[in-house]
Design a protein around this motif. Sequence first.
Motif, PDB file in Angstrom:
ATOM      1  N   GLN A  46       0.833  -1.208   0.000  1.00 39.26           N
ATOM      2  CA  GLN A  46       0.000   0.000   0.000  1.00 39.26           C
ATOM      3  C   GLN A  46       0.865   1.254   0.000  1.00 39.26           C
ATOM      4  OE1 GLN A  46      -3.467   0.009  -0.282  1.00 39.26           O
ATOM      5  NE2 GLN A  46      -2.993   2.131  -0.764  1.00 39.26           N
ATOM      6  N   LEU A  47       1.968   1.217   0.719  1.00 41.98           N
ATOM      7  CA  LEU A  47       2.896   2.342   0.722  1.00 41.98           C
ATOM      8  C   LEU A  47       3.453   2.591  -0.685  1.00 41.98           C
ATOM      9  CD1 LEU A  47       4.531   4.430   2.439  1.00 41.98           C
ATOM     10  CD2 LEU A  47       6.293   2.661   2.628  1.00 41.98           C
ATOM     11  N   ILE A  48       3.805   1.516  -1.368  1.00 44.07           N
ATOM     12  CA  ILE A  48       4.314   1.648  -2.739  1.00 44.07           C
ATOM     13  C   ILE A  48       3.243   2.256  -3.644  1.00 44.07           C
ATOM     14  CG2 ILE A  48       5.069   0.346  -4.775  1.00 44.07           C
ATOM     15  CD1 ILE A  48       6.439  -1.621  -2.801  1.00 44.07           C
ATOM     16  N   VAL A  49       2.001   1.775  -3.520  1.00 43.03           N
ATOM     17  CA  VAL A  49       0.908   2.315  -4.342  1.00 43.03           C
ATOM     18  C   VAL A  49       0.703   3.797  -4.052  1.00 43.03           C
ATOM     19  CG1 VAL A  49      -1.584   2.234  -4.742  1.00 43.03           C
ATOM     20  CG2 VAL A  49      -0.267   0.116  -4.695  1.00 43.03           C
ATOM     21  N   ASN A  50       0.698   4.160  -2.769  1.00 46.93           N
ATOM     22  CA  ASN A  50       0.492   5.573  -2.406  1.00 46.93           C
ATOM     23  C   ASN A  50       1.610   6.456  -2.947  1.00 46.93           C
ATOM     24  OD1 ASN A  50      -1.826   4.847  -1.083  1.00 46.93           O
ATOM     25  ND2 ASN A  50      -0.943   4.974   0.966  1.00 46.93           N
ATOM     26  N   ILE A  51       2.837   6.003  -2.830  1.00 48.69           N
ATOM     27  CA  ILE A  51       3.970   6.785  -3.356  1.00 48.69           C
ATOM     28  C   ILE A  51       3.868   6.900  -4.872  1.00 48.69           C
ATOM     29  CG2 ILE A  51       6.470   6.742  -3.721  1.00 48.69           C
ATOM     30  CD1 ILE A  51       6.725   5.612  -0.861  1.00 48.69           C
ATOM     31  N   ALA A  52       3.529   5.789  -5.525  1.00 48.20           N
ATOM     32  CA  ALA A  52       3.429   5.812  -6.993  1.00 48.20           C
ATOM     33  C   ALA A  52       2.327   6.760  -7.459  1.00 48.20           C
ATOM     34  CB  ALA A  52       3.165   4.399  -7.522  1.00 48.20           C
ATOM     35  N   MET A  53       1.224   6.808  -6.738  1.00 51.22           N
ATOM     36  CA  MET A  53       0.118   7.677  -7.153  1.00 51.22           C
ATOM     37  C   MET A  53       0.360   9.138  -6.773  1.00 51.22           C
ATOM     38  SD  MET A  53      -3.156   5.231  -6.301  1.00 51.22           S
ATOM     39  CE  MET A  53      -4.355   6.503  -6.681  1.00 51.22           C
ATOM     40  N   ASN A  54       0.805   9.372  -5.527  1.00 55.09           N
ATOM     41  CA  ASN A  54       0.896  10.746  -5.029  1.00 55.09           C
ATOM     42  C   ASN A  54       2.219  11.432  -5.336  1.00 55.09           C
ATOM     43  OD1 ASN A  54      -1.690  10.497  -3.927  1.00 55.09           O
ATOM     44  ND2 ASN A  54      -0.881   9.559  -2.075  1.00 55.09           N
ATOM     45  N   VAL A  55       3.300  10.684  -5.407  1.00 56.79           N
ATOM     46  CA  VAL A  55       4.611  11.291  -5.663  1.00 56.79           C
ATOM     47  C   VAL A  55       4.972  11.188  -7.138  1.00 56.79           C
ATOM     48  CG1 VAL A  55       7.080  11.193  -5.091  1.00 56.79           C
ATOM     49  CG2 VAL A  55       5.366  10.800  -3.299  1.00 56.79           C
ATOM     50  N   TRP A  56       4.788  10.011  -7.716  1.00 57.65           N
ATOM     51  CA  TRP A  56       5.157   9.820  -9.112  1.00 57.65           C
ATOM     52  C   TRP A  56       4.042  10.241 -10.059  1.00 57.65           C
ATOM     53  CZ3 TRP A  56       7.049   4.096  -8.336  1.00 57.65           C
ATOM     54  CH2 TRP A  56       8.177   4.103  -7.532  1.00 57.65           C
ATOM     55  N   GLY A  57       2.829  10.440  -9.556  1.00 60.55           N
ATOM     56  CA  GLY A  57       1.715  10.881 -10.379  1.00 60.55           C
ATOM     57  C   GLY A  57       1.129   9.813 -11.293  1.00 60.55           C
ATOM     58  N   LEU A  58       1.243   8.553 -10.923  1.00 60.66           N
ATOM     59  CA  LEU A  58       0.717   7.470 -11.755  1.00 60.66           C
ATOM     60  C   LEU A  58      -0.756   7.227 -11.447  1.00 60.66           C
ATOM     61  CD1 LEU A  58       3.673   4.925 -11.392  1.00 60.66           C
ATOM     62  CD2 LEU A  58       3.279   6.533 -13.248  1.00 60.66           C
ATOM     63  N   ASP A  59      -1.460   6.675 -12.431  1.00 58.47           N
ATOM     64  CA  ASP A  59      -2.855   6.312 -12.182  1.00 58.47           C
ATOM     65  C   ASP A  59      -2.894   5.032 -11.341  1.00 58.47           C
ATOM     66  OD1 ASP A  59      -3.720   3.938 -14.395  1.00 58.47           O
ATOM     67  OD2 ASP A  59      -1.951   5.145 -14.885  1.00 58.47           O
ATOM     68  N   TRP A  66       3.252  -1.306 -10.635  1.00 59.81           N
ATOM     69  CA  TRP A  66       4.560  -1.016 -10.049  1.00 59.81           C
ATOM     70  C   TRP A  66       4.689  -1.670  -8.672  1.00 59.81           C
ATOM     71  CZ3 TRP A  66       9.096   0.458 -11.715  1.00 59.81           C
ATOM     72  CH2 TRP A  66       9.174   1.087 -12.949  1.00 59.81           C
ATOM     73  N   CYS A  67       3.620  -1.672  -7.918  1.00 56.82           N
ATOM     74  CA  CYS A  67       3.627  -2.315  -6.603  1.00 56.82           C
ATOM     75  C   CYS A  67       3.966  -3.796  -6.747  1.00 56.82           C
ATOM     76  CB  CYS A  67       2.270  -2.131  -5.920  1.00 56.82           C
ATOM     77  SG  CYS A  67       2.107  -3.053  -4.385  1.00 56.82           S
ATOM     78  N   SER A  68       3.285  -4.493  -7.658  1.00 59.66           N
ATOM     79  CA  SER A  68       3.565  -5.915  -7.876  1.00 59.66           C
ATOM     80  C   SER A  68       5.001  -6.138  -8.309  1.00 59.66           C
ATOM     81  CB  SER A  68       2.615  -6.484  -8.939  1.00 59.66           C
ATOM     82  OG  SER A  68       1.291  -6.420  -8.490  1.00 59.66           O
ATOM     83  N   LEU A  69       5.462  -5.334  -9.252  1.00 59.05           N
ATOM     84  CA  LEU A  69       6.839  -5.474  -9.738  1.00 59.05           C
ATOM     85  C   LEU A  69       7.860  -5.273  -8.622  1.00 59.05           C
ATOM     86  CD1 LEU A  69       6.602  -3.588 -13.135  1.00 59.05           C
ATOM     87  CD2 LEU A  69       7.188  -5.982 -12.816  1.00 59.05           C
ATOM     88  N   LEU A  70       7.666  -4.245  -7.821  1.00 57.22           N
ATOM     89  CA  LEU A  70       8.635  -3.955  -6.758  1.00 57.22           C
ATOM     90  C   LEU A  70       8.593  -4.995  -5.644  1.00 57.22           C
ATOM     91  CD1 LEU A  70       8.384  -0.072  -6.606  1.00 57.22           C
ATOM     92  CD2 LEU A  70      10.252  -1.459  -7.534  1.00 57.22           C
TER      93      LEU A  70
END
Length: 154
Positions: A46-59, A66-70
């Motif tokens: 969930q942390l990875i998803v939140n960072i990807a959405m809020n910091v990296w701007g991903l949908d 990205w969460c699954s990959l990481l």
Amino acid sequence: MGIKMEKQQKIREYQDYVKQNSPKPGLPLQMGKAFVMGGAICGLGQLIVNIAMNVWGLDKDTAASWCSLLLILLSALLTGFNLYGRLVKWGGAGALVPITGFANSVVASAIEYKTEGQVFGIGCKIFTIAGPVILYGIFTSWCLGFIYWLGTLL
């Protein structure tokens, strides 16, 4: 007759020895550890998803990918450095059930059989543990899809 009685006595003594020296499974403790381990893995996801959405701007879908990959990469690296086994030993099913456990099973098989070569070692044995999961996962998905399709026809 005496030899048979001695053998049975030795068997009983051995069984008593095994019972005394075997670890006593504390089911509530094991369940608690699995809950904490699985929760930690999910929390990291969930942390990875939140960072990807809020910091990296991903949908949301791309962030989930990205969460699954990481998580798979982290699991593979921890397995390669012989650390994931410690997590499994402590957290049990909490570390084996998520996608990280699946990645661990694939990487562990590859590491175990690398001495047999690239083709006959890694290539043939890499899905020793994960193969049945893939097979039955695909088969079950096909069966459920077929049932769903039949349901839409009715």
